[in-house]
Design an enzyme around this catalytic site. Structure first.
Site, mmCIF file in Angstrom:
data_model
loop_
_atom_site.group_PDB
_atom_site.id
_atom_site.type_symbol
_atom_site.label_atom_id
_atom_site.label_comp_id
_atom_site.label_asym_id
_atom_site.label_seq_id
_atom_site.Cartn_x
_atom_site.Cartn_y
_atom_site.Cartn_z
ATOM 1 N N ASN A 1 -11.347 2.783 2.750
ATOM 2 C CA ASN A 1 -10.865 2.600 1.386
ATOM 3 C C ASN A 1 -11.753 1.670 0.561
ATOM 4 O OD1 ASN A 1 -8.709 3.150 -0.608
ATOM 5 N ND2 ASN A 1 -8.420 0.941 -0.502
ATOM 6 N N TRP B 1 -16.186 10.356 -13.769
ATOM 7 C CA TRP B 1 -15.348 10.200 -12.577
ATOM 8 C C TRP B 1 -14.841 11.531 -12.042
ATOM 9 C CZ3 TRP B 1 -10.378 12.034 -12.799
ATOM 10 C CH2 TRP B 1 -9.806 12.189 -14.056
ATOM 11 N N TRP C 1 -20.445 9.388 -20.335
ATOM 12 C CA TRP C 1 -20.686 9.769 -18.952
ATOM 13 C C TRP C 1 -21.436 11.096 -18.903
ATOM 14 C CZ3 TRP C 1 -15.099 8.040 -18.193
ATOM 15 C CH2 TRP C 1 -15.055 6.824 -17.479
ATOM 16 N N TRP D 1 1.948 1.530 -3.477
ATOM 17 C CA TRP D 1 0.834 1.960 -4.339
ATOM 18 C C TRP D 1 0.762 3.484 -4.384
ATOM 19 C CZ3 TRP D 1 -2.463 0.102 -7.874
ATOM 20 C CH2 TRP D 1 -3.635 0.813 -8.139
ATOM 21 N N TRP E 1 -9.851 7.015 -8.589
ATOM 22 C CA TRP E 1 -11.084 7.212 -9.359
ATOM 23 C C TRP E 1 -10.964 6.629 -10.761
ATOM 24 C CZ3 TRP E 1 -15.964 8.468 -8.412
ATOM 25 C CH2 TRP E 1 -16.263 8.945 -7.137
ATOM 26 N N GLU F 1 0.831 -1.210 0.000
ATOM 27 C CA GLU F 1 0.000 0.000 0.000
ATOM 28 C C GLU F 1 0.864 1.256 0.000
ATOM 29 O OE1 GLU F 1 -3.441 0.156 -0.323
ATOM 30 O OE2 GLU F 1 -3.008 -1.918 -0.859
#
Length: 477
Positions: free
Chosen positions: A346, A364, A311, A283, A387, A280
């Site tokens: 999360n 988004w 969208w 990440w 996102w 993490e």
């Protein structure tokens, strides 16, 4: 020492603080303090800070107040100025006689553009302008594929860096030399950095962990009590199973290197969840790696083929989503959690993002921009990548047809309904659930006694509509 040498030692260094509100493992401050010359720490409410949303700006203000106290404990002080970075730094150079400006590097587009402009201009003025590696574990240009390009997929990125040596965190300076005279400083209170938070700030404040000491304590408690079960517990919505350090990493109240070495020690001690924790941390590095190499990540579809996807822009359903009134309990619980705590679990972030971009077919960017306004742990690179990963338009993204079903996700990750009970007054009245109504804008005219809404979109119909649009996009390519 001759008079010339003495005078050179009296020339101050400006340490330009940004997202590095700490004394420990602060390379720019460490270097400046080690020169034996006066150091003037400054923080600028500049063009980048002006662009921040309500919660990040307010939380930065709290962090600055705490950092100012830490500096005073070293016998020095923090100078605050408002204005464009280059012009303000030039003013400070003139006022103080400084010949050197140092800072720790940042990598997202607006910060990087500002810093490049400042460095080139100050060097053109004949000054020393120097930046240091501090915000991430591995600087973006140091991680390359076998063919020399940058990584676009996380797993090979992780495999490339997991065995690398990471420098040990630097100790905090024991002493910082001070100048004979200080430049004028603006008052932090006069900036009113929490103005846009309105009454919600009082609710969120009790859930924060502000400052370096709080961050170090948080890390220590996590490693001692939580990291063992982290691999599974981090996904359970009602469990306090994560480190919570995203808030502190965002403002640099703790460094990624400090977290890395704590995780490494835990892994060596045989704690099962330690490697997942390290992944993490990496990440987060990966997000900044991509923001550096492909600046469009934070503003536009990372994959250009998504530019024609149908969208919707902001709309009534998106407003119901923002207010926690979609009629889907796990989605609404998550949206209410953020108004009370300034953060969101999360796993819940993925759920609400999938619901907005797929069931509600809303761009988004609508959700990304809203998170940038309300999250106290907003990180521009991680937020945008999260996102786009969920929406399908980003690097290493989940396929668009991977549409989370909120109902089945709730059964799996909140099996007893505890998370939903905690945040939805319509399910169970409680202090946390009811405090949501004290935190939201009065203009919403909502109260705990309101009837819970019916779903604004049928899940099956929303899923079918999203898949049809996705199929048409593929057929058109």
């Amino acid at each position: 020492m001759g008079r010339l040498g003495y005078l050179q030692l009296m020339v101050p260094i400006l340490y330009w603080m940004r997202r590095d509100l700490r004394l420990t493992d602060n390379p720019a401050l460490h270097w400046a303090a080690g020169q034996g010359r006066p150091v003037i720490p400054v923080w600028l409410h500049d063009e980048v800070a002006e662009s921040w949303g309500a919660a990040p700006r307010w939380r930065m203000g709290l962090g600055l107040a705490h950092m100012a106290e830490r500096l005073e404990g070293l016998g020095t002080r923090l100078t605050l100025r408002r204005g464009a970075a280059l012009e303000t730094l030039r003013d400070l150079v003139k006022e103080t006689g400084a010949d050197t400006v140092v800072w720790n590097r940042l990598y997202v587009p607006d910060e990087r553009a500002r810093d490049t402009k400042v460095k080139e201009a100050l060097r053109g003025d004949g000054l020393t302008a120097r930046s240091f590696h501090a915000h991430v574990l591995f600087e973006p240009w140091t991680v390359e594929t076998g063919t020399g390009g940058f990584y676009k997929v996380y797993t090979p990125f992780w495999k490339s860096v997991r065995g690398r040596d990471v420098d040990a965190p630097l100790s905090a300076p024991k002493q910082v030399e001070t100048p004979e005279g200080w430049p004028e400083s603006e008052a932090l209170d006069a900036w009113d950095m929490g103005r846009a938070m309105r009454h919600g700030a009082d609710i969120v404040a009790s859930h924060l962990h502000v400052g370096e000491a709080a961050a170090q304590g948080r890390l220590g408690a996590f490693i001692a009590n939580k990291v063992e079960a982290y691999g599974d517990a981090r996904d359970m919505l009602a469990e306090d199973g994560t480190s919570g350090l995203s808030e502190n990493l965002t403002y640099g109240e703790i460094s990624a290197r400090t977290c890395w070495h704590a995780g490494q020690r835990a892994m060596q001690d045989g704690k099962a969840g330690a490697e997942t924790f390290l992944k993490e941390v990496v990440w987060r590095d990966f997000a900044h790696h991509l923001a550096y190499h492909t600046p469009r990540l934070t503003t536009d579809n990372w994959k250009p083929e998504w530019d024609s996807f149908p969208w919707q822009s902001d709309n009534e359903n998106a407003e119901a989503w923002r207010r926690g009134r979609t009629g889907l309990e796990v989605v609404d619980a998550a949206m209410r959690q953020v108004y009370v705590t300034g953060t969101m679990h999360n796993r819940a972030r993925m759920l609400v993002a999938s619901y907005l971009t797929k069931h509600l077919m809303t761009h988004w960017k609508v959700g990304c921009d809203w998170f940038a306004d309300v999250l106290v742990d907003w990180d521009p690179a991680s937020n945008a990548m999260g996102w786009q990963w969920t929406a399908g338009s980003g690097p290493d993204a989940a396929p668009f047809f991977r549409i989370f079903n909120p109902a089945t996700q709730a059964e799996k990750f909140d099996p007893k309904g505890t998370y939903r009970d905690t945040w939805l007054s319509e399910r169970r009245r409680g202090a946390l659930a009811d405090s949501y109504f004290d935190a939201i804008p009065r203009s919403w005219n909502m109260s705990p006694g309101d009837r819970y809404p019916d779903p604004i979109v049928d899940l099956a119909e929303g899923r079918a509509r999203a898949l049809e649009a996705y199929g048409q996009r593929d057929a058109a390519e």
